[in-house]
Motif scaffolding. Structure first.
Motif, PDB file in Angstrom:
ATOM      1  N   PHE A 192      61.268  55.989  -0.618  1.00  0.00           N
ATOM      2  CA  PHE A 192      61.051  54.640   0.298  1.00  0.00           C
ATOM      3  C   PHE A 192      60.093  53.702  -0.669  1.00  0.00           C
ATOM      4  O   PHE A 192      60.325  52.601  -0.365  1.00  0.00           O
ATOM      5  N   GLY A 193      59.199  54.176  -1.066  1.00  0.00           N
ATOM      6  CA  GLY A 193      58.150  53.530  -2.116  1.00  0.00           C
ATOM      7  C   GLY A 193      58.867  52.862  -3.158  1.00  0.00           C
ATOM      8  O   GLY A 193      58.619  51.646  -3.269  1.00  0.00           O
ATOM      9  N   LEU A 194      59.708  53.547  -3.773  1.00  0.00           N
ATOM     10  CA  LEU A 194      60.611  52.932  -4.788  1.00  0.00           C
ATOM     11  C   LEU A 194      61.447  51.800  -4.134  1.00  0.00           C
ATOM     12  O   LEU A 194      61.586  50.534  -4.862  1.00  0.00           O
ATOM     13  N   ILE A 195      62.181  51.995  -3.119  1.00  0.00           N
ATOM     14  CA  ILE A 195      63.144  50.942  -2.332  1.00  0.00           C
ATOM     15  C   ILE A 195      62.337  49.697  -2.136  1.00  0.00           C
ATOM     16  O   ILE A 195      62.786  48.544  -2.348  1.00  0.00           O
ATOM     17  N   SER A 196      61.078  49.873  -1.542  1.00  0.00           N
ATOM     18  CA  SER A 196      60.283  48.863  -1.469  1.00  0.00           C
ATOM     19  C   SER A 196      59.768  47.897  -2.671  1.00  0.00           C
ATOM     20  O   SER A 196      59.826  46.703  -2.757  1.00  0.00           O
ATOM     21  N   LEU A 197      59.538  48.645  -3.703  1.00  0.00           N
ATOM     22  CA  LEU A 197      59.310  48.097  -5.173  1.00  0.00           C
ATOM     23  C   LEU A 197      60.365  47.203  -5.601  1.00  0.00           C
ATOM     24  O   LEU A 197      60.250  46.087  -6.060  1.00  0.00           O
ATOM     25  N   ILE A 198      61.643  47.746  -5.527  1.00  0.00           N
ATOM     26  CA  ILE A 198      62.676  46.897  -5.907  1.00  0.00           C
ATOM     27  C   ILE A 198      63.093  45.929  -5.152  1.00  0.00           C
ATOM     28  O   ILE A 198      63.294  44.755  -5.588  1.00  0.00           O
ATOM     29  N   ARG A 199      62.907  46.057  -3.623  1.00  0.00           N
ATOM     30  CA  ARG A 199      63.024  44.953  -3.117  1.00  0.00           C
ATOM     31  C   ARG A 199      62.137  43.685  -3.228  1.00  0.00           C
ATOM     32  O   ARG A 199      62.399  42.624  -3.217  1.00  0.00           O
ATOM     33  N   GLU A 200      60.677  44.237  -3.394  1.00  0.00           N
ATOM     34  CA  GLU A 200      59.890  43.241  -3.859  1.00  0.00           C
ATOM     35  C   GLU A 200      60.044  42.550  -5.321  1.00  0.00           C
ATOM     36  O   GLU A 200      60.100  41.230  -5.319  1.00  0.00           O
ATOM     37  N   LYS A 201      60.621  43.347  -6.018  1.00  0.00           N
ATOM     38  CA  LYS A 201      60.901  42.655  -7.487  1.00  0.00           C
ATOM     39  C   LYS A 201      61.890  41.799  -7.554  1.00  0.00           C
ATOM     40  O   LYS A 201      62.029  40.954  -8.357  1.00  0.00           O
ATOM     41  N   MET A 202      62.887  42.108  -6.870  1.00  0.00           N
ATOM     42  CA  MET A 202      64.426  41.590  -6.987  1.00  0.00           C
ATOM     43  C   MET A 202      64.827  40.577  -5.903  1.00  0.00           C
ATOM     44  O   MET A 202      65.939  40.438  -5.611  1.00  0.00           O
ATOM     45  N   VAL A 203      63.750  39.665  -5.579  1.00  0.00           N
ATOM     46  CA  VAL A 203      64.212  38.905  -4.435  1.00  0.00           C
ATOM     47  C   VAL A 203      64.839  37.392  -5.046  1.00  0.00           C
ATOM     48  O   VAL A 203      64.837  37.123  -6.132  1.00  0.00           O
ATOM     49  N   ARG A 204      66.018  37.416  -4.336  1.00  0.00           N
ATOM     50  CA  ARG A 204      66.939  36.213  -4.781  1.00  0.00           C
ATOM     51  C   ARG A 204      67.502  35.452  -3.626  1.00  0.00           C
ATOM     52  O   ARG A 204      67.515  36.441  -2.574  1.00  0.00           O
ATOM     53  N   LYS A 205      67.523  34.377  -3.570  1.00  0.00           N
ATOM     54  CA  LYS A 205      68.043  33.666  -2.137  1.00  0.00           C
ATOM     55  C   LYS A 205      69.381  33.142  -2.417  1.00  0.00           C
ATOM     56  O   LYS A 205      69.599  32.471  -3.650  1.00  0.00           O
ATOM     57  N   ASP A 206      70.530  33.769  -1.667  1.00  0.00           N
ATOM     58  CA  ASP A 206      71.739  33.221  -1.665  1.00  0.00           C
ATOM     59  C   ASP A 206      72.034  32.870  -0.188  1.00  0.00           C
ATOM     60  O   ASP A 206      72.171  33.997   0.575  1.00  0.00           O
ATOM     61  N   SER A 207      72.726  31.958   0.254  1.00  0.00           N
ATOM     62  CA  SER A 207      72.609  31.555   1.583  1.00  0.00           C
ATOM     63  C   SER A 207      74.059  32.465   2.221  1.00  0.00           C
ATOM     64  O   SER A 207      73.983  32.422   3.294  1.00  0.00           O
ATOM     65  N   ASN A 208      74.692  32.867   1.117  1.00  0.00           N
ATOM     66  CA  ASN A 208      75.832  33.637   1.502  1.00  0.00           C
ATOM     67  C   ASN A 208      75.662  35.168   1.872  1.00  0.00           C
ATOM     68  O   ASN A 208      76.440  35.857   2.315  1.00  0.00           O
ATOM     69  N   ILE A 209      74.511  35.477   1.710  1.00  0.00           N
ATOM     70  CA  ILE A 209      74.024  36.850   1.996  1.00  0.00           C
ATOM     71  C   ILE A 209      73.447  36.924   3.290  1.00  0.00           C
ATOM     72  O   ILE A 209      72.345  36.399   3.454  1.00  0.00           O
ATOM     73  N   ALA A 210      74.133  37.466   4.272  1.00  0.00           N
ATOM     74  CA  ALA A 210      73.567  37.259   5.728  1.00  0.00           C
ATOM     75  C   ALA A 210      72.733  38.764   5.906  1.00  0.00           C
ATOM     76  O   ALA A 210      71.707  38.649   6.711  1.00  0.00           O
ATOM     77  N   ALA A 211      73.103  39.623   5.161  1.00  0.00           N
ATOM     78  CA  ALA A 211      71.976  40.718   5.114  1.00  0.00           C
ATOM     79  C   ALA A 211      71.965  41.469   3.543  1.00  0.00           C
ATOM     80  O   ALA A 211      73.218  41.632   2.948  1.00  0.00           O
ATOM     81  N   GLY A 212      71.050  41.847   3.078  1.00  0.00           N
ATOM     82  CA  GLY A 212      70.807  42.273   1.658  1.00  0.00           C
ATOM     83  C   GLY A 212      70.362  43.740   1.918  1.00  0.00           C
ATOM     84  O   GLY A 212      70.522  44.454   2.612  1.00  0.00           O
ATOM     85  N   ILE A 213      69.273  43.973   1.162  1.00  0.00           N
ATOM     86  CA  ILE A 213      68.542  45.385   0.799  1.00  0.00           C
ATOM     87  C   ILE A 213      67.868  45.538   2.040  1.00  0.00           C
ATOM     88  O   ILE A 213      67.072  44.337   2.651  1.00  0.00           O
ATOM     89  N   GLY A 214      68.014  46.615   2.903  1.00  0.00           N
ATOM     90  CA  GLY A 214      67.088  46.642   3.894  1.00  0.00           C
ATOM     91  C   GLY A 214      68.016  47.446   5.332  1.00  0.00           C
ATOM     92  O   GLY A 214      67.318  47.219   6.437  1.00  0.00           O
ATOM     93  N   ASP A 215      69.280  46.889   5.239  1.00  0.00           N
ATOM     94  CA  ASP A 215      69.933  47.241   6.309  1.00  0.00           C
ATOM     95  C   ASP A 215      71.158  48.342   6.009  1.00  0.00           C
ATOM     96  O   ASP A 215      70.944  49.005   4.731  1.00  0.00           O
ATOM     97  N   ASP A 216      72.051  48.862   6.877  1.00  0.00           N
ATOM     98  CA  ASP A 216      73.085  49.911   6.573  1.00  0.00           C
ATOM     99  C   ASP A 216      74.009  49.579   5.738  1.00  0.00           C
ATOM    100  O   ASP A 216      74.602  50.142   4.646  1.00  0.00           O
ATOM    101  N   ALA A 217      74.414  48.277   5.439  1.00  0.00           N
ATOM    102  CA  ALA A 217      75.350  47.566   4.585  1.00  0.00           C
ATOM    103  C   ALA A 217      74.895  46.166   4.470  1.00  0.00           C
ATOM    104  O   ALA A 217      74.387  45.534   5.389  1.00  0.00           O
ATOM    105  N   ALA A 218      75.295  45.800   3.294  1.00  0.00           N
ATOM    106  CA  ALA A 218      75.163  44.371   3.009  1.00  0.00           C
ATOM    107  C   ALA A 218      76.144  43.442   3.648  1.00  0.00           C
ATOM    108  O   ALA A 218      77.219  44.084   3.791  1.00  0.00           O
TER     109      ALA A 218
END
Ligand code: ADP
Ligand code: MG
Length: 342
Positions: free
Chosen positions: A9-35
């Motif tokens: 989970f440390g790794l997932i947070s690290l990835i989440r932090e590093k890979m931020v991108r905003k795209d208005s078509n993404i209703a849910a990305g990293i952090g839920d059960d499915a994108a």
């Protein structure tokens, strides 16, 4: 610091932090059960995936994490390019040995992020697991238009066979790495030819813009990217299109670096251009009357496109010819994971 110290989970947070991108078509990305993504009306979805396994696809002794991160994404991009699509979202799943240094993973993600930025892609999820060997799997989602997508089927008798860039560099680069026992530092500073060849193997460039131009202007009847080698991948097009092909060996595009270095590392100079894999160039078939338009449009890219043969009746199969009319028989038919090379 090692991976085991920060955990999954440390790794997932690290990835989440590093890979931020905003795209208005993404209703849910990293952090839920499915994108959750919204697909614009009228678009079709292209989905592709590729796996890279340590000691099968790469060796840690001659693969730096930055270029491996780039390559992991680029090889998927190449498949979207070969359909004429626009890449958008990706999922990244990794099997990781717990002893892997965190620094290695950071560099790997740096490479992934570089390519994601170059092509405006968003990471929307993935999975992470412990594994004995490093394993990387990316799934890439792109969009296309129904009337533009280019399949492997569709090549017609009389079409010209074209290839982008040059052939054989990646396979020669790998030979060079192997012959220097994985010491990739042999190349970088002193010998620019070696650096170019090795770089093509470790970090190929996907031909996204080129694929889009070909698709948008309806310039190909069939297309594929060259991952397993010219003869193997052209073979796939011929099979799906129920066609045969003649290839003119003397027309195969070779880089200057290849011409200079091949004689030092392989016996048949041309063999790696004919059947060596991983160049990730586009191979396409174009109706004769569209040839000039295609060549003209490619002038904007600074990347050459070369006619190398012609589609013929399926009864001829795939045959390669030398300038004197003799037939050339490749020693190796291209890469197949479950078959030993002949
Ligand atoms: P699950 O148990 O449902 O598989 P996880 O705990 O594995 O969920 O993942 C949590 C979130 O983190 C999910 O949104 C998943 O897509 C994302 N994720 C997990 N691993 C990665 C990875 N290597 N790269 C990107 N996102 C990841
Ligand atoms: Mg999971």
């Amino acid at each position: 610091m090692k991976l085991k110290e920060i955990g999954e989970f440390g790794l997932i947070s690290l990835i989440r932090e590093k890979m931020v991108r905003k795209d208005s078509n993404i209703a849910a990305g990293i952090g839920d059960d499915a994108a959750v993504i919204n697909l614009p009306k009228g678009c079709i979805c292209l989905v592709t995936t590729d796996i890279l396994v340590q000691d099968t696809h790469f060796r840690l002794d001659y693969t730096d994490p930055l270029r491996l991160g780039r390559k992991s994404l680029s090889i998927n991009l190449s498949d979207i390019a070969a359909m004429g699509g626009t890449p958008q979202y990706f999922l990244l799943s990794m099997g990781l040995p717990a002893s892997l240094p965190l620094r290695w993973i950071e560099e790997f993600f740096h490479g992934v992020q570089q390519v994601a930025e170059e092509y405006d892609l968003s990471l929307i999820g993935g999975d992470t697991s412990l594994a004995r060997k490093l394993t990387i799997n990316i799934t890439l989602i792109g969009r296309g238009k129904a009337g533009e997508v280019i399949y492997r089927k569709g090549a017609q008798v009389g079409d010209q066979i074209m290839v982008t860039g040059t052939l054989g560099n990646a396979a020669l680069g790998l030979r060079i790495l192997k012959s220097h026992k994985g010491d990739s530092s042999i190349s970088h500073a002193e010998d620019r030819d070696l650096a170019e060849l090795i770089d093509k193997h470790l970090s190929p460039t996907p031909r996204i813009a080129e694929g889009r131009v070909i698709a948008k202007n309806h310039l190909a009847t069939a297309m594929i990217d060259i991952s397993d080698g010219l003869t193997a991948d052209l073979g796939h097009v011929l099979e799906e299109s129920h066609a045969g092909a003649k290839i003119w060996v003397s027309q195969l595009p070779l880089s200057e670096a290849y011409r200079r270095k091949a004689p030092h590392y392989i016996s048949g100079d041309i063999d790696l251009a004919v059947s060596g894999g991983e160049d990730y160039e586009l191979l396409l078939t174009t109706p004769r009357k569209k040839r000039e338009k295609l060549l003209g449009l490619f002038r904007q890219f600074g990347l050459k496109i070369t006619p190398i043969g012609e589609i013929v009746d399926p009864r001829h199969g795939l045959r390669l010819f030398l300038d004197d009319g003799r037939e050339y028989r490749p020693r190796n038919k291209g890469y197949d994971h479950f078959k030993k090379p002949r």
